[in-house]
Motif scaffolding. Structure first.
Motif, PDB file in Angstrom:
ATOM      1  N   UNK A 143       1.895   0.366   8.715  1.00 46.52           N
ATOM      2  CA  UNK A 143       1.723   1.685   8.637  1.00 46.52           C
ATOM      3  C   UNK A 143       2.768   2.249   9.777  1.00 46.52           C
ATOM      4  N   UNK A 144       2.704   1.846  11.029  1.00 48.22           N
ATOM      5  CA  UNK A 144       3.678   2.321  11.773  1.00 48.22           C
ATOM      6  C   UNK A 144       5.324   2.175  11.459  1.00 48.22           C
ATOM      7  N   UNK A 145       5.577   1.219  10.697  1.00 55.16           N
ATOM      8  CA  UNK A 145       7.001   0.974  10.111  1.00 55.16           C
ATOM      9  C   UNK A 145       7.196   1.902   8.917  1.00 55.16           C
ATOM     10  N   UNK A 146       6.003   2.135   7.972  1.00 55.91           N
ATOM     11  CA  UNK A 146       6.201   2.662   6.978  1.00 55.91           C
ATOM     12  C   UNK A 146       6.711   4.307   6.785  1.00 55.91           C
ATOM     13  N   UNK A 147       6.543   4.870   7.990  1.00 57.83           N
ATOM     14  CA  UNK A 147       6.932   6.129   8.151  1.00 57.83           C
ATOM     15  C   UNK A 147       7.334   6.348   9.567  1.00 57.83           C
ATOM     16  N   UNK A 148       8.206   7.456   9.637  1.00 60.77           N
ATOM     17  CA  UNK A 148       8.357   8.201  11.067  1.00 60.77           C
ATOM     18  C   UNK A 148       7.415   9.143  11.271  1.00 60.77           C
ATOM     19  N   UNK A 149       7.092   9.561  12.668  1.00 54.42           N
ATOM     20  CA  UNK A 149       6.384  10.696  12.895  1.00 54.42           C
ATOM     21  C   UNK A 149       4.694  10.260  13.437  1.00 54.42           C
ATOM     22  N   UNK A 150       4.385   9.268  12.800  1.00 56.93           N
ATOM     23  CA  UNK A 150       3.122   9.047  13.357  1.00 56.93           C
ATOM     24  C   UNK A 150       3.190   7.695  13.915  1.00 56.93           C
ATOM     25  N   UNK A 151       2.466   7.296  14.896  1.00 59.46           N
ATOM     26  CA  UNK A 151       2.134   6.065  15.634  1.00 59.46           C
ATOM     27  C   UNK A 151       0.751   5.798  15.837  1.00 59.46           C
ATOM     28  N   UNK A 152       0.501   4.548  15.185  1.00 56.42           N
ATOM     29  CA  UNK A 152      -1.174   4.389  15.589  1.00 56.42           C
ATOM     30  C   UNK A 152      -1.362   3.304  16.540  1.00 56.42           C
ATOM     31  N   UNK A 153      -2.150   3.546  17.653  1.00 57.66           N
ATOM     32  CA  UNK A 153      -2.452   2.495  18.499  1.00 57.66           C
ATOM     33  C   UNK A 153      -3.881   1.948  18.300  1.00 57.66           C
ATOM     34  N   UNK A 154      -3.926   0.546  17.789  1.00 55.02           N
ATOM     35  CA  UNK A 154      -5.197   0.024  17.501  1.00 55.02           C
ATOM     36  C   UNK A 154      -5.721  -0.655  18.787  1.00 55.02           C
ATOM     37  N   UNK A 181      -3.402   4.720   3.904  1.00 54.75           N
ATOM     38  CA  UNK A 181      -2.640   3.679   3.955  1.00 54.75           C
ATOM     39  C   UNK A 181      -3.482   2.240   3.915  1.00 54.75           C
ATOM     40  N   UNK A 182      -4.439   2.338   4.618  1.00 53.29           N
ATOM     41  CA  UNK A 182      -5.383   1.237   5.200  1.00 53.29           C
ATOM     42  C   UNK A 182      -6.026   0.550   4.036  1.00 53.29           C
ATOM     43  N   UNK A 183      -6.395   1.676   3.113  1.00 54.55           N
ATOM     44  CA  UNK A 183      -7.073   1.231   1.819  1.00 54.55           C
ATOM     45  C   UNK A 183      -6.452   1.352   0.502  1.00 54.55           C
ATOM     46  N   UNK A 184      -5.116   1.355   0.914  1.00 51.15           N
ATOM     47  CA  UNK A 184      -4.063   1.216  -0.461  1.00 51.15           C
ATOM     48  C   UNK A 184      -4.118  -0.124  -0.906  1.00 51.15           C
ATOM     49  N   UNK A 185      -3.751  -0.083  -2.375  1.00 55.53           N
ATOM     50  CA  UNK A 185      -3.738  -1.406  -2.989  1.00 55.53           C
ATOM     51  C   UNK A 185      -2.896  -2.585  -2.336  1.00 55.53           C
ATOM     52  N   UNK A 186      -1.922  -2.424  -1.923  1.00 53.54           N
ATOM     53  CA  UNK A 186      -1.293  -3.453  -1.047  1.00 53.54           C
ATOM     54  C   UNK A 186      -1.927  -3.758   0.289  1.00 53.54           C
ATOM     55  N   UNK A 187      -2.700  -2.782   0.930  1.00 56.25           N
ATOM     56  CA  UNK A 187      -3.219  -3.281   2.230  1.00 56.25           C
ATOM     57  C   UNK A 187      -4.623  -4.029   1.835  1.00 56.25           C
ATOM     58  N   UNK A 188      -5.185  -3.547   0.795  1.00 62.09           N
ATOM     59  CA  UNK A 188      -6.391  -4.311   0.315  1.00 62.09           C
ATOM     60  C   UNK A 188      -6.225  -5.475  -0.202  1.00 62.09           C
ATOM     61  N   UNK A 189      -5.192  -5.950  -0.740  1.00 62.01           N
ATOM     62  CA  UNK A 189      -4.596  -7.237  -1.053  1.00 62.01           C
ATOM     63  C   UNK A 189      -4.292  -8.084   0.150  1.00 62.01           C
ATOM     64  N   UNK A 190      -3.614  -7.444   1.116  1.00 59.82           N
ATOM     65  CA  UNK A 190      -3.497  -8.269   2.108  1.00 59.82           C
ATOM     66  C   UNK A 190      -4.722  -8.502   3.049  1.00 59.82           C
ATOM     67  N   UNK A 191      -5.580  -7.564   2.969  1.00 62.68           N
ATOM     68  CA  UNK A 191      -6.832  -7.924   3.989  1.00 62.68           C
ATOM     69  C   UNK A 191      -7.523  -8.841   3.319  1.00 62.68           C
ATOM     70  N   UNK A 192      -7.492  -8.885   1.908  1.00 64.81           N
ATOM     71  CA  UNK A 192      -8.446 -10.237   1.392  1.00 64.81           C
ATOM     72  C   UNK A 192      -7.724 -11.205   1.485  1.00 64.81           C
ATOM     73  N   UNK A 193      -6.482 -11.392   1.239  1.00 62.16           N
ATOM     74  CA  UNK A 193      -5.710 -12.565   1.354  1.00 62.16           C
ATOM     75  C   UNK A 193      -5.715 -13.104   3.005  1.00 62.16           C
ATOM     76  N   UNK A 194      -5.779 -12.512   3.995  1.00 64.39           N
ATOM     77  CA  UNK A 194      -5.983 -13.053   5.264  1.00 64.39           C
ATOM     78  C   UNK A 194      -7.624 -13.377   5.813  1.00 64.39           C
ATOM     79  N   UNK A 195      -8.358 -12.696   4.924  1.00 58.91           N
ATOM     80  CA  UNK A 195      -9.958 -12.903   5.410  1.00 58.91           C
ATOM     81  C   UNK A 195     -10.816 -13.386   3.907  1.00 58.91           C
ATOM     82  N   UNK A 196     -11.836 -13.278   4.342  1.00 57.43           N
ATOM     83  CA  UNK A 196     -12.654 -13.655   3.207  1.00 57.43           C
ATOM     84  C   UNK A 196     -13.187 -12.434   2.412  1.00 57.43           C
TER      85      UNK A 196
END
Lengths: 314, 437
Positions: B63-74, B336-351
């Motif tokens: 997310x931080x790379x995808x845009x400028x102006x917003x930085x998220x600290x997790x 961004x976190x629930x977008x199609x790509x993010x959802x696929x990524x989360x599923x791919x890395x977890x169960x």
């Protein structure tokens, strides 16, 4: 800072000057140096303790607004058909768990007496007994979970099989769970007590023993009439600190049994945790905390009032 | 005099330290900040560790790379229980973050600390709630309002050891589909040995969150957990008692499941001592990696033909904030976190299972099954997903059900007694602890 109001004329002439000078620079500095720890004590111990007494009079599910209910939380804990049995069971479990303290005391004293001799390799033994104590309780608990595994391939069960004894369910058995926790606690806490006892034993002047030996005292008489009374303050310290720690025990219960099975290992400290951080019933949890505090206070008072008198201070 | 000066400096330092600790939040309520150039920094708390935690970290970085102006600290805040406790403390102390990923998230709706996800969503036309399954929205609803965004979700499934199936003469490619088959196969898998003092291989067991699996059985059998007003528990119904009786029979009559051994179930399964393990889809990746045998997975067994699997997992919430720009940025991040790509990524890395209704038609999702066939069981379950209502005493209820299971397994109560007691204690908690009258 009431000293500022003291009438200057009443003071000896050499203490003229501003109040802090009169008070004495050293005293003032001493208080200043105490200040940081005092601030920390007040902020993180004293204030929360008072605060939890206040919260215990409220019904409060953390994010919502507290709602004043007077002594309702206490009344529930003592009289309610559902809450009261849980509370009293946890109360009894707390003391059951504290049985580990005297057991620990006896075993560690025996080991300390053995380690106090001049033997080859005594240093190795001393280190070995101290090792469990410096290992974190959480890590120890996880390892013992494996040892206590209820299936036939658990370590303790494999010993039982080898000896032809039926396998046990250890921590998953309502009757055995508490003795298992106590056993592990004794093993874990022993090292600390041994060190304290060793220090106490080495402080006993050897001249006493020599004199007694010349008079023909038996080894048991030496222990009974010299070691035991002179070890009094040490014993008293170990008992008090052990008792307080035992009443506060949490990690091993949380990691190994979560208070189960059937609530057989739910102590007051764990009941408090469940109410506060699983149910978010802060009022009820605070009421338990206050009751636990009163119990500790009473217990410490009893120890000082009755045990302390029997302790011989040099 | 030198000594005195020294102490004076000392007290000064302490005072400064204290005033620094007591410093208020300058943004006027809520976390995050905006610098002079208008760059936004958001605070994000999450409750996933291990592989799942790494996946969340990666999504934040993307997310931080995808845009400028917003930085998220997790920041990882511990498991669901710990993280929720921290959020509650933060609400009390007015130090909340901007966004958080939590279990039982919609419960925060009544706290007044979070914004209604429903309102935020409806204000943004680019977001279509219909793409996400209804059950996932139910899972994020409390008091008729959607308070949180579905993020990482799982359902209960059945893992099984194909090698043990073959050894017991059961076809490893026809795992149990319903409760009758489950029992028959469990009996075939259970092996006892006198020399080892009893059972050495168990047919069936579940993970420690027994309330979830019992709830699944109750729902499939036509029972309910809580009434519509969410004031009274309904799990002492005949439908529920029948299921707990069956559970008791597995343990005490057929002896295919060990007594009160759920904490060790995963260890036993990975050690090849347990034939079938009921657990969350979220373990699909770690079980696949750790198992030294051929492992399979299938949907949670049906009661008759009825399949209803209640969702588990966590969701995203947005906290109230004095600055609307921070709220808008938070919503961008959530999207961004629930977008199609993010959802696929989360599923791919977890169960975790995909939240999108049409995910099963995506090529990427088909690829994930090819990579790890254990995922199929979770995906198959998607059309049958339901949600247990999120109500105030959910924490009490989960523990009460676990206690009922424990009592029945240990023979301390009959299923009816155990469930009656569970209902009474949770009803009592709703009445005494969660009412504000």
């Amino acid at each position: 800072m009431t000293t500022t109001s003291t009438d200057v004329s009443q003071l000896p002439p050499k203490q003229k000057g501003r109040w802090w000078r009169r008070w004495g620079e050293e005293t003032f500095s001493a208080y200043l140096f105490l200040l940081p720890s005092l601030v920390i004590f007040i902020t993180f111990t004293f204030f929360p303790a008072i605060y939890s007494m206040v919260v215990s009079l409220f019904r409060w599910n953390m994010p919502s607004k507290p709602f004043f209910v007077g002594f309702e939380n206490y009344i529930y804990l003592f009289t309610d058909a559902i809450e009261a049995p849980l509370f009293w069971k946890s109360f009894l479990n707390t003391f059951y768990f504290a049985l580990g303290v005297p057991i620990n005391l006896v075993i560690s004293l025996l080991i300390a007496l053995l380690l106090n001799r001049r033997l080859a390799g005594v240093g190795i033994f001393r280190t070995t007994f101290f090792l469990p104590t410096i290992t974190s309780m959480a890590a120890v608990s996880v390892v013992w979970l494996w040892l206590f595994h209820p299936a036939d391939y658990g370590l303790f069960n494999s010993w039982l099989i080898a000896m032809g004894i039926p396998i046990q369910r250890w921590l998953r058995d309502p009757v055995l769970a508490m003795p298992c926790l106590i056993g592990m606690g004794v093993w874990h806490g022993m090292g600390y007590n041994i060190i304290i006892f060793l220090a106490g034993l080495q402080a006993v002047p050897t001249t006493y023993y020599e004199a007694a030996k010349i008079d023909g005292a038996s080894p048991f008489a030496l222990f009974r009439h010299i070691t035991w009374p002179l070890l009094g303050p040490t014993l008293f310290y170990v008992l008090t600190v052990g008792m307080i720690n035992s009443l506060k025990a949490f990690t091993e219960i949380d990691v190994m049994t979560q208070g189960g099975p059937l609530g057989s290992t739910t102590t007051l400290a764990y009941l408090l945790y469940q109410n506060a951080f699983q149910f978010f019933q802060m009022g009820k949890a605070s009421a338990i905390a206050v009751l636990l505090f009163i119990m500790l206070l009473l217990l410490t008072w009893i120890q000082f009032r009755f045990v302390d008198r029997k302790v011989h201070y040099e | 005099m030198m000594k005195f000066k020294f102490s004076f400096i000392f007290i000064l330092l302490i005072t400064m330290l204290l005033s620094a600790c007591g410093g208020g939040n300058e943004t006027g309520g809520g976390g995050g900040s905006i610098d002079k150039e208008g760059n936004i920094t958001l605070e994000f708390w999450y409750a996933l560790g291990g592989d799942s935690g790494e996946a969340v970290k990666e999504l934040v970085a993307r997310f931080n790379e995808s845009q400028t102006g917003i930085t998220v600290i997790g920041t990882y805040q511990g498991d669901y229980t710990t993280a929720m406790a921290k959020v509650y403390s933060a609400i009390t102390g007015d130090t909340v973050p901007n966004v958080a990923q939590l279990g039982g998230a919609p419960l925060l709706g009544t706290s007044g600390a979070i914004l209604s996800m429903e309102e935020i969503m409806s204000a943004d036309e680019s977001f279509d709630p219909a793409v996400i399954r209804t059950a996932f929205w139910d899972y994020n609803t409390a008091g008729g309002e959607i308070w949180s965004m579905p993020f990482n979700n799982s359902v209960p499934i059945l893992y099984y050891n194909k090698d043990l199936f073959s050894a017991a003469g059961v076809d490893p490619n026809s795992p149990p589909q319903n409760l009758d088959e489950l029992l028959t196969i469990a009996q075939a898998l259970t092996i006892s040995s006198e020399a080892s003092g009893g059972t050495t291989q168990w047919g069936l067991n579940t993970r420690p969150d027994t309330h979830w699996y019992l709830s699944t059985l109750i729902l499939e059998n036509g029972g309910q957990i809580v009434n519509e007003d969410e004031t009274e528990m309904l799990y002492n119904s005949p439908e529920a008692v029948e299921m707990l009786q069956l559970w008791s029979d597995w343990v005490n009559t057929y002896k295919v499941m060990p007594i009160n051994q759920h904490e060790e179930a995963l260890t036993d399964f990975l050690a090849g001592k347990l034939g079938m393990l009921i657990g969350s889809t979220s373990m699909a990746r770690s079980i696949k990696e750790q198992a030294t045998f051929d492992v399979g997975a299938v949907m949670f067994p049906a009661v008759g033909d009825e399949r209803q699997v209640p969702l588990g997992g966590g969701s995203l919430v947005i906290f109230k904030n004095g600055d609307q720009r921070l709220v808008d940025a938070s919503w961008e991040f959530v999207k961004f976190m629930v977008s199609r790509d993010s959802s696929i990524f989360l599923t791919s890395q977890t169960g975790y299972i995909p939240i999108y209704a049409d995910a099963m038609d995506w090529d990427e999702v088909a690829g994930l099954v090819a990579e790890n066939p254990l995922r199929q069981a979770g995906f198959d379950s998607l059309p049958n997903t339901v949600s247990i209502p999120v109500f105030s005493a959910l924490g009490n209820s989960d523990l009460a059900l676990q206690k009922a299971v424990e009592q029945v397994e240990l023979g301390a109560a009959t299923p009816q007694e155990a469930l009656d007691a569970a209902k009474t204690s949770v009803d009592h908690a709703i009445e005494t602890q969660f009412s504000t009258e």
